[in-house]
Every structure is written in C-alpha cells, then in structure tokens.
Design an enzyme around this catalytic site. Structure first.
Site, PDB file in Angstrom:
ATOM      1  N   SER A  36      -8.040  39.111 -13.470  1.00 13.27           N
ATOM      2  CA  SER A  36      -7.372  39.806 -12.378  1.00 13.27           C
ATOM      3  C   SER A  36      -8.440  40.581 -11.615  1.00 13.27           C
ATOM      4  O   SER A  36      -9.620  40.579 -11.996  1.00 13.27           O
ATOM      5  CB  SER A  36      -6.294  40.740 -12.916  1.00 13.27           C
ATOM      6  OG  SER A  36      -5.628  41.409 -11.863  1.00 13.27           O
ATOM      7  N   LYS A  97       1.315  26.874  -4.740  1.00 14.74           N
ATOM      8  CA  LYS A  97       1.744  26.548  -3.394  1.00 14.74           C
ATOM      9  C   LYS A  97       2.129  27.838  -2.659  1.00 14.74           C
ATOM     10  O   LYS A  97       2.426  28.831  -3.349  1.00 14.74           O
ATOM     11  CB  LYS A  97       2.933  25.583  -3.458  1.00 14.74           C
ATOM     12  CG  LYS A  97       4.253  26.301  -3.835  1.00 14.74           C
ATOM     13  CD  LYS A  97       5.222  25.484  -4.541  1.00 14.74           C
ATOM     14  CE  LYS A  97       5.165  25.691  -6.015  1.00 14.74           C
ATOM     15  NZ  LYS A  97       5.299  27.072  -6.460  1.00 14.74           N
ATOM     16  N   ARG A 167       6.259  40.524   3.424  1.00 18.93           N
ATOM     17  CA  ARG A 167       6.208  41.058   4.791  1.00 18.93           C
ATOM     18  C   ARG A 167       4.769  41.325   5.236  1.00 18.93           C
ATOM     19  O   ARG A 167       4.558  41.808   6.352  1.00 18.93           O
ATOM     20  CB  ARG A 167       7.018  42.360   4.871  1.00 18.93           C
ATOM     21  CG  ARG A 167       8.511  42.222   4.595  1.00 18.93           C
ATOM     22  CD  ARG A 167       9.285  41.807   5.819  1.00 18.93           C
ATOM     23  NE  ARG A 167       9.202  42.779   6.894  1.00 18.93           N
ATOM     24  CZ  ARG A 167      10.065  43.800   7.069  1.00 18.93           C
ATOM     25  NH1 ARG A 167      11.077  43.957   6.210  1.00 18.93           N
ATOM     26  NH2 ARG A 167       9.943  44.627   8.083  1.00 18.93           N
TER      27      ARG A 167
END
Length: 334
Positions: A36, A97, A167
């Site tokens: 990570s 994807k 968003r």
C-alpha cells in the site's frame, strides 16, 4: 510454472479484500505479500488475511522474488503507474477494471507486456463467468439469430458525498469507469467494437459523470446497444440481448448471473440456464490467470488485451461526447 501460484496484492481497498479472500480459499494459490502507499495500511491488511509480508511502497512488492503475479486494485488513476511498475520489474499482472484512465495508458501497458513477453490481463471477471461464457457461445452459435439490440444498465442509488472517490476527478471518478465499463464490456463481448457512439450525461460540480446514457451502433450488422450507468439512481442492473430469432434475458446482477432465460421464436418454451456452484466470478478470474501462467500464455483468450483496448476506446469516445476530462489528461495535453 507449476504448483502453487504466489500472489502479491497491490492496494488494500474493498475489491482487494474480496479478491484476497477468494485466493485464500483456493488450494493452488497463496498470497505472499501486500503493498500500500502506507506501511500501516499494508500491515493491517496483512494481519487481517495472514499475509507474510507487508510493504509501505509499491516498488518493494514489484521487486519481491517470491511473487509470481501481482493483482493491481488501486483506483483507475493509478493503474498505469502500478501495473507498469510491476511489468518493468518482470512480474505478471492482473489489473482491475476499468483497465486504465484512457486508451493511451492502456496502449502503453499492453505494449510493455508484449515487449517483455509478460502476462497481463484486465480484471473483467464477467468474461470469466461460466454462465456468461455459455450465453456468449449460444449467441455465437445463432441461438437467437442475428443480434439486433443489447440493453444493459448498472446504477447505484448513492448519494455519494463530494469527497467520495466516485466524485473525485483525480481518481477517475464518475459512473462510467466504475460501473459503465460493465454494460459496455457486455455489449462488446457479443458485438465487438462499435463504429457509432452517442452519449449524454449529468455531470457533477467536480466534473465527473453522475448519470450517463449511451447508444452504440454497428454499421455492418445494424445492431444497436442502449446502455446506462449511474451513481445517483439504483437501476435494475439487468441485461437483455435480442436477435432475429429470439431473446436472452439476464436478471439483476447481470455481470455475475446465477441464471438467464432463452426465449426462442416459433412457439418454443423458455429455456432457463442456471449456474453450477458459486455465483461469484472472482475465483473464476483467478483460476484463469493461474491457468494462463502455468500454460506459459501471456494473455487470456477469455479477456484478450485487444478487447480491453477496444472497450477503452469506447469509454474514451463516451467521455469525449459528454465532456469529461481528468486532471492528468489536461496536464498531459497542456
């Protein structure tokens, strides 16, 4: 390669957790490392799943000699960098994807994998689902005649706050790359790449698509696909394929179905096809990657790289029609 395939997982979000859980249940797979951007996140993920090594940077995972293949589960905006780093290090890659942010990035990854003769596959798990493969075979064999229309939708009701990744333009946010990739990939599985593309969308104040409708067309066959995706409306998430001699309907969750119904013209009774065993396709996807690696194949016949590139070209065209451009693209063109 034979025996157990050793996986590295790059990223620690929800899809990474789901995929890792499936790998841990497979006797011929082992997750040996996770990476990570922070060591704390990697360590927490490793502790959760009993993974031996946790890295706070991607390069250490890419350099780990015990890793046979890396599963890239970052946001779309990091796919090019993460998958490219692993390919440069000589690792096989399964990349989530949508494959990348755009066709240019996808082309770069495909070129790199082919130059290095390394395995690369987009994680389009729908294509690995046995029931979806059965449907595609029926269509290809002419069970419903010549395909005339495809309809598919994928929408979530939300609402998603302005600071949510869906968003965020910098992360490739919006409905299209997260959800719309499924209807588009479904249509192109059956019909190939369209040559006519129309689209309309509701955009957020941040500039990502919240609700998008697409009309794709194929001039040679005359087929059309009516597709939609949304992060503001919970749609049925169903699909149907209609041909000159019948129709196939897929129920809710069309991209990992447990059944579908074939309706043939001419007074035939509907035929229901049901899945055998698990509905979840993540395990089928992992199995296909490991089959390819053991066979020495550098790409999967179920999820071919040229098909992934074709889908990216369609997604790019849709974004062009609706006016969505991501920050990294604006910088590149400046």
């Amino acid at each position: 390669m034979s025996g157990i395939v050793r996986w590295g997982v790059l990223a620690t979000g929800g899809i990474a957790a789901s995929f890792t859980a499936e790998l841990r249940a497979m006797p011929d797979a082992e997750v040996v490392a996770v990476a990570s951007r922070t060591e704390a996140s990697a360590k927490a993920f490793a502790d959760r799943f009993g993974i031996a090594r946790a890295y706070g940077d991607w390069a250490s995972l890419a350099a780990d000699e015990d890793v046979d293949v890396v599963y890239v589960a970052t946001p779309h905006s990091a796919h090019r960098a993460a998958a490219g780093l692993c390919l440069e290090a000589g690792k096989a890659v399964l990349c989530e994807k949508a494959f990348t942010l755009n066709t240019r990035e996808a082309d770069e990854l495909v070129s790199l994998s082919r130059e290095r003769e390394l395995f690369l596959m987009e994680a389009m798990w729908m294509y690995c689902n046995p029931l979806v493969r059965r449907l595609a075979a029926l269509v290809g064999d002419g069970a419903i005649g010549e395909v005339r229309t495809v309809q598919a939708d994928f929408g979530l009701a939300g609402p998603f706050a302005p600071d949510h990744r869906l968003r965020d333009p910098a992360l490739g946010g919006g409905a299209l790359l997260d959800l719309g990739v499924y209807p588009v990939s479904f249509a192109q599985l059956l019909l190939g790449e369209p040559d006519r593309i129309q689209a309309d969308a509701l955009l957020s104040p941040e500039g990502v698509d919240l609700n998008t409708g697409m009309l794709l067309g194929w001039s040679q066959s005359g087929a059309t696909a009516l597709l939609s995706c949304s992060v503001t409306a919970g749609t049925p998430v169903t699909a149907s394929v209609t041909g000159t001699a019948g129709r196939i309907d897929l129920p809710q969750g069309f991209f990992f179905p447990d059944r579908f119904v074939l309706h043939r013209e001419g007074g035939h009774e509907p035929e229901e096809f049901t899945a055998e065993g698990r509905r979840d396709s993540l395990r089928h996807e992992a199995a296909e990657v490991m089959r390819c690696l053991r066979a020495g194949e550098t790409e999967s016949p179920l999820v071919p790289l040229d098909g992934s590139l074709a889908v990216m070209r369609t997604l790019d065209a849709v974004r062009d029609r609706i006016g969505v451009r991501y920050p990294s693209e604006r910088v590149t063109q400046a």
